[in-house]
Design a protein around this motif. Structure first.
Motif, PDB file in Angstrom:
ATOM      1  N   UNK A   1      22.475  51.890  34.398  1.00  0.00           N
ATOM      2  CA  UNK A   1      21.231  52.645  34.538  1.00  0.00           C
ATOM      3  C   UNK A   1      20.195  51.764  35.222  1.00  0.00           C
ATOM      4  N   UNK A   2      20.578  51.117  36.281  1.00  0.00           N
ATOM      5  CA  UNK A   2      19.724  50.148  36.957  1.00  0.00           C
ATOM      6  C   UNK A   2      18.473  50.743  37.564  1.00  0.00           C
ATOM      7  N   UNK A   3      18.425  52.048  37.753  1.00  0.00           N
ATOM      8  CA  UNK A   3      17.242  52.654  38.357  1.00  0.00           C
ATOM      9  C   UNK A   3      16.070  52.676  37.390  1.00  0.00           C
ATOM     10  N   UNK A   4      16.310  52.558  36.104  1.00  0.00           N
ATOM     11  CA  UNK A   4      15.244  52.597  35.102  1.00  0.00           C
ATOM     12  C   UNK A   4      14.891  51.164  34.726  1.00  0.00           C
ATOM     13  N   UNK A   5      13.628  50.817  34.894  1.00  0.00           N
ATOM     14  CA  UNK A   5      13.167  49.494  34.544  1.00  0.00           C
ATOM     15  C   UNK A   5      12.834  49.464  33.054  1.00  0.00           C
ATOM     16  N   UNK A   6      13.072  48.355  32.369  1.00  0.00           N
ATOM     17  CA  UNK A   6      12.723  48.278  30.946  1.00  0.00           C
ATOM     18  C   UNK A   6      11.212  48.382  30.751  1.00  0.00           C
ATOM     19  N   UNK A   7      10.815  49.069  29.699  1.00  0.00           N
ATOM     20  CA  UNK A   7       9.405  49.309  29.422  1.00  0.00           C
ATOM     21  C   UNK A   7       8.948  48.344  28.336  1.00  0.00           C
ATOM     22  N   UNK A   8       7.805  47.733  28.580  1.00  0.00           N
ATOM     23  CA  UNK A   8       7.235  46.841  27.584  1.00  0.00           C
ATOM     24  C   UNK A   8       6.504  47.695  26.548  1.00  0.00           C
TER      25      UNK A   8
END
Length: 167
Positions: free
Chosen positions: A68-75
């Motif tokens: 799922x590389x298109x979604x960046x991790x959310x802080x």
């Protein structure tokens, strides 16, 4: 003759069995002073543990790319302390319940020609004769039953039970 022999034979078998029982009881009572126990209890065996977990010998290899590389991790820590806008609470307006006391169903008559029921209805003190489907002002008789009528008044429908007229 045959019966006599079997009776003697069975009697002898009974005597032998009872003598063995009595011998065992007396020998157990008389041997109570000796150091050796008559019967030894079997040694307790340890229960087999079916629920034991075997040691984990596998290793996780996480050397693959993120599917799922298109979604960046959310802080999420940064978003916890952001102020929220105040919630506007709208006052709830209640519509007062309509009083149906000005409509009374006082009886019915049967038209002898058409065999239909004609309802006698009091509306604000005036007596009306209505059959099914009749419209008088904003009052419409939807269905005429013998013990009640179903009427529609200003867009609302209700069953009104039979109340005889009071003098």
């Amino acid at each position: 003759m045959k019966n006599k022999k079997s009776t003697y034979l069975l009697g002898a078998a009974v005597l032998i069995v009872w003598s063995l029982i009595i011998y065992r009881v007396f020998s157990a009572v008389n041997d109570s002073g000796s150091d050796e126990p008559v019967m030894t209890a079997p040694a307790k065996k340890e229960a087999y543990n079916d629920y034991a977990l075997p040691p984990d010998t596998t290793h996780l290899l996480a050397n693959y790319s993120d599917p799922f590389g298109s979604i960046q991790p959310v802080d999420t820590i940064r978003h916890l302390h952001e102020p929220r806008p105040p919630v506007q609470i709208k006052p709830h307006t209640t519509v007062p319940a309509m009083s149906w006391d000005f409509i009374r169903y006082v009886g019915y008559i049967r038209n002898p020609d058409s065999k239909k029921l004609v309802a006698m209805v009091h509306l604000n003190g005036t007596e009306l004769m209505m059959s099914e489907g009749d419209l008088n002002g904003s009052l419409k008789l939807i269905k005429n039953y013998r013990d009640s009528i179903r009427v529609s008044y200003q867009g609302k429908t209700k069953f009104i039970l039979l109340k005889p007229a009071t003098p």
